[in-house]
Design a protein around this motif. Sequence first.
Motif, PDB file in Angstrom:
ATOM      1  N   TYR A  53      47.209  24.988  40.224  1.00  0.00           N
ATOM      2  CA  TYR A  53      46.560  23.662  40.123  1.00  0.00           C
ATOM      3  C   TYR A  53      45.235  23.767  39.377  1.00  0.00           C
ATOM      4  O   TYR A  53      44.370  22.905  39.486  1.00  0.00           O
ATOM      5  CB  TYR A  53      46.403  23.038  41.517  1.00  0.00           C
ATOM      6  N   ASP A  54      45.087  24.877  38.643  1.00  0.00           N
ATOM      7  CA  ASP A  54      43.931  25.138  37.779  1.00  0.00           C
ATOM      8  C   ASP A  54      44.497  25.614  36.444  1.00  0.00           C
ATOM      9  O   ASP A  54      44.767  26.794  36.241  1.00  0.00           O
ATOM     10  CB  ASP A  54      43.004  26.193  38.402  1.00  0.00           C
ATOM     11  N   ILE A  55      44.727  24.637  35.555  1.00  0.00           N
ATOM     12  CA  ILE A  55      45.504  24.899  34.340  1.00  0.00           C
ATOM     13  C   ILE A  55      44.604  25.283  33.164  1.00  0.00           C
ATOM     14  O   ILE A  55      43.629  24.597  32.866  1.00  0.00           O
ATOM     15  CB  ILE A  55      46.353  23.666  33.996  1.00  0.00           C
ATOM     16  N   SER A  56      44.944  26.414  32.519  1.00  0.00           N
ATOM     17  CA  SER A  56      44.143  26.876  31.374  1.00  0.00           C
ATOM     18  C   SER A  56      44.835  26.579  30.046  1.00  0.00           C
ATOM     19  O   SER A  56      44.185  26.655  28.997  1.00  0.00           O
ATOM     20  CB  SER A  56      43.890  28.387  31.492  1.00  0.00           C
ATOM     21  N   ASP A  57      46.145  26.245  30.074  1.00  0.00           N
ATOM     22  CA  ASP A  57      46.832  25.825  28.847  1.00  0.00           C
ATOM     23  C   ASP A  57      48.049  24.980  29.242  1.00  0.00           C
ATOM     24  O   ASP A  57      49.017  25.481  29.784  1.00  0.00           O
ATOM     25  CB  ASP A  57      47.279  27.061  28.030  1.00  0.00           C
ATOM     26  N   TYR A  58      47.988  23.663  28.956  1.00  0.00           N
ATOM     27  CA  TYR A  58      49.034  22.729  29.390  1.00  0.00           C
ATOM     28  C   TYR A  58      50.336  22.921  28.622  1.00  0.00           C
ATOM     29  O   TYR A  58      51.376  22.401  29.035  1.00  0.00           O
ATOM     30  CB  TYR A  58      48.557  21.286  29.190  1.00  0.00           C
ATOM     31  N   ARG A  59      50.274  23.629  27.497  1.00  0.00           N
ATOM     32  CA  ARG A  59      51.487  23.709  26.671  1.00  0.00           C
ATOM     33  C   ARG A  59      52.082  25.122  26.646  1.00  0.00           C
ATOM     34  O   ARG A  59      52.852  25.467  25.767  1.00  0.00           O
ATOM     35  CB  ARG A  59      51.189  23.238  25.234  1.00  0.00           C
ATOM     36  N   SER A  60      51.720  25.944  27.661  1.00  0.00           N
ATOM     37  CA  SER A  60      52.419  27.237  27.769  1.00  0.00           C
ATOM     38  C   SER A  60      52.714  27.510  29.237  1.00  0.00           C
ATOM     39  O   SER A  60      52.053  26.956  30.123  1.00  0.00           O
ATOM     40  CB  SER A  60      51.560  28.347  27.154  1.00  0.00           C
ATOM     41  N   ILE A  61      53.700  28.372  29.473  1.00  0.00           N
ATOM     42  CA  ILE A  61      54.173  28.645  30.834  1.00  0.00           C
ATOM     43  C   ILE A  61      53.351  29.780  31.432  1.00  0.00           C
ATOM     44  O   ILE A  61      53.003  30.751  30.740  1.00  0.00           O
ATOM     45  CB  ILE A  61      55.666  29.044  30.799  1.00  0.00           C
ATOM     46  N   MET A  62      53.040  29.664  32.729  1.00  0.00           N
ATOM     47  CA  MET A  62      52.295  30.708  33.443  1.00  0.00           C
ATOM     48  C   MET A  62      53.011  32.045  33.249  1.00  0.00           C
ATOM     49  O   MET A  62      54.231  32.128  33.495  1.00  0.00           O
ATOM     50  CB  MET A  62      52.234  30.354  34.927  1.00  0.00           C
ATOM     51  N   SER A  63      52.300  33.072  32.813  1.00  0.00           N
ATOM     52  CA  SER A  63      52.925  34.371  32.476  1.00  0.00           C
ATOM     53  C   SER A  63      53.765  34.871  33.641  1.00  0.00           C
ATOM     54  O   SER A  63      54.886  35.338  33.462  1.00  0.00           O
ATOM     55  CB  SER A  63      51.849  35.405  32.146  1.00  0.00           C
ATOM     56  N   GLU A  64      53.253  34.729  34.874  1.00  0.00           N
ATOM     57  CA  GLU A  64      53.982  35.256  36.047  1.00  0.00           C
ATOM     58  C   GLU A  64      55.301  34.520  36.263  1.00  0.00           C
ATOM     59  O   GLU A  64      56.211  35.025  36.898  1.00  0.00           O
ATOM     60  CB  GLU A  64      53.113  35.122  37.298  1.00  0.00           C
ATOM     61  N   PHE A  65      55.404  33.286  35.768  1.00  0.00           N
ATOM     62  CA  PHE A  65      56.624  32.495  36.010  1.00  0.00           C
ATOM     63  C   PHE A  65      57.653  32.674  34.898  1.00  0.00           C
ATOM     64  O   PHE A  65      58.815  32.309  35.079  1.00  0.00           O
ATOM     65  CB  PHE A  65      56.290  31.010  36.155  1.00  0.00           C
TER      66      PHE A  65
END
Length: 555
Positions: free
Chosen positions: A63-75
Motif C-alpha cells: 500500500y506504498d507504491i513506488s511505480d504504478y506501472r510495474s509489478i512488485m519484484s517479489e510477486f
Amino acid sequence: MEKAWWKEAVVYQIYPRSFQDSNGDGIGDLPGITSHLGYIRELGADVVWLCPIYQSPNDDNGYDISDYRSIMSEFGTMADFDELLKAAHNLGLKIVMDLVVNHTSDEHAWFAESRKSKDNTYSDYYIWRDGKDGKEPNNWGSYFSGSAWQYDEGRGQYYLHFFSPKQPDLNWDNPAVRGSVFDMMTWWLQKGIDGFRMDVISMISKQPGLLDGEVAPGALYGDGNVFTNNGPHVHEYLREMNRKVLSQFDIMTVGETPGVTVEEAKKYAGLHTGELNMVFQFEHVDHQGPYGKWNDDPLDLPKLKDILFRWQTGLDGVAWNSLFWDNHDQPRAVSRFGNDSKEWRERSAKMIATALHMLQGTPYVYQGEELGMTNVPFRTLEEYRDIETRNAYDELVHKRGLSHEQMMRFLHRISRDNARTPMQWDDGANAGFTSGTPWIGVNPNYTEINAKAQVGDPDSVFSYYQELIALRHSHEIIVYGSVEPWLEQDEHIFAYRRILRDETLLVLCNFSDQMLTVPLPDGCADTPAQLIGNYDDAAPTAALRPYEARVYLYK
Ligand code: TEU
Ligand code: CA
C-alpha cells in the motif's frame, strides 16, 4: 431497480503475499494466484479483487507504491500479470485491481523530485507545510501512530502522511496530480482489467487550511475520522475521474471510505451520481474506544443489527451496498462475529455467512473466509509483521503504559495479521502455501482447517459458501429484493425479509449458543420451502437451534 453485472456478482478478495507461493521464497506471488483461479471459479465467485501488486518497498505490504506501472519484484513480472489476467478471463472471472492514490511510497519518482525543491514540476504533488512554532503544522495523527507529519531535512519542510512516513499523501488539489492518476488508471484499463477498489478514496480531499482537528484530550493517533473524511472536493474529484476515465469502460468500482455515513454514501455510490458503483463503509467493524481501535470486547449484536439495517434500508433503491465481514485489515469473521471454538466454528461460520449473503449488496469473500479460517494465536509480538500492529504496541505499551498482556489480548482479537497468515490449502508443510519459510507464521490449526479437506465435502464451510453464491446467481430476490428488518429488538436473532414482486425471502440467524423461539412474521406460513440451512435435519417450527441459520422462500 436497474440491473447490472456488478450488482449480481460475488467478489473474492486476494491478499497476494499470503495466497500461494510458487517459487519457494516464502512470499505469495502472481503465478501462485493463477494456479488457484480454478478453485475460485469452483467456489462460484465472479470477480477477483487483488490487493496491490505494484512495485513497492513493502513498508505497508504494497500500500506504498513506488511505480504504478510495474509489478512488485517479489510477486513476479508484468508477463506473469498478463498471464493471470488472460487465465482469469478464460475462466469467466473478472479482475479488479487495488488503486492506492491517496498516497504513494516515498520511493516513488514523484516524491524524489518533490522533496528536492519548492519550485519544480513535482514540488506540489504532495502536501508540504512549514512547521508551526518549531513543531508539526497541526495536531493530526497518523493511522499508524504518532504525528501525520514528517520533517524532511532536504526541503526544510514537513510533509503530510495519514499512514506511515513512507506513504506521503498526494495533493489532489493539484490538477497535474489528478491528470497523472487518471492517465495511469486508463493505462491499466486499456490492458483489460475490470475495475478498481479505491484505497481510502474518501481522504483525497483535505479540510482547507489543514486546521487542528477536534480530538478528545489525551486522544490517541488514528482518530482518523476527525480529519480524513470527505474533504470539500472529494465528490468533485470522483465525478471528474468518472467523466474522464471510469465512464469509458464497462467496469466495477468500489471506494474504501473509512468514516463514511449513509448520507455521504448516497453521493459516492448513488445509482445516478456519476461517481462509484459502491463503497466499503466501516461502521460495523469500527470501534473507537479509549485505545482507538484496540479492544477485546465481545460482539454487540443489537448494535451490529442497527448499523446493518440502517445501511440496508438507507441505500435501498438509491445507492448500492458492499457486504463484508472481513478483509486484509480486519480480524477473521468467524472469530469476531461467530464462535471459533471447536464445537461451534463450522456451524457459526455458515450462520454468519448466511446473515451477510442474503442482504442487498455485493458480497465480498476474503481469502480463507470460505474455509472458516480463524484468528491466529501468536504468542509473541515478534510473530506479528504488520506495521500498524507493531507501531500500536510501541505507542500503547511503551508510551501509554498499557500492560503487555492486555495488548496481546487486543492483538489476538483485532490485529490485521489475523487475516494475513498464509492461506491454508492442505495439511502438508506450511499448509501447502510455500515450500520455503513463510514470511509470516501459518495458523497451527491448518491441519484441521484447509481447502483440501473441504472442497467436495458437502458438509464443509466451503460447500456452504458455494450454495449461498449459487442461490444469489439463481434468485433475483436475493440481489434486487427490498429489505425489511424483522425482530429488530431481539438480542440474539438477526432476521429480515427480502421482497420482490410476489416473492418473500425470510432469513433467520441465531447468533447465540442457545435454543431460541422465533415468531414468524404474518403471512409467512409455517411450512415454507426452506432454501438453505446449516442444520441437516428438519427444523423445529418457530425455534432456532444454537448458531442456526434458515432461509425460507414464500411465493
Ligand atoms: O486501509 C484504510 C484504513 O483506514 C486502515 O488503516 C484500516 O481501516 C484500519 O487498519 C482498520 O483498523 C487501507 C488499506 O486497506 C490498508 O491495508 C492500508 O494500510 C491503508 O489503507 C493505507 O494504504
Ligand atoms: Ca514467491
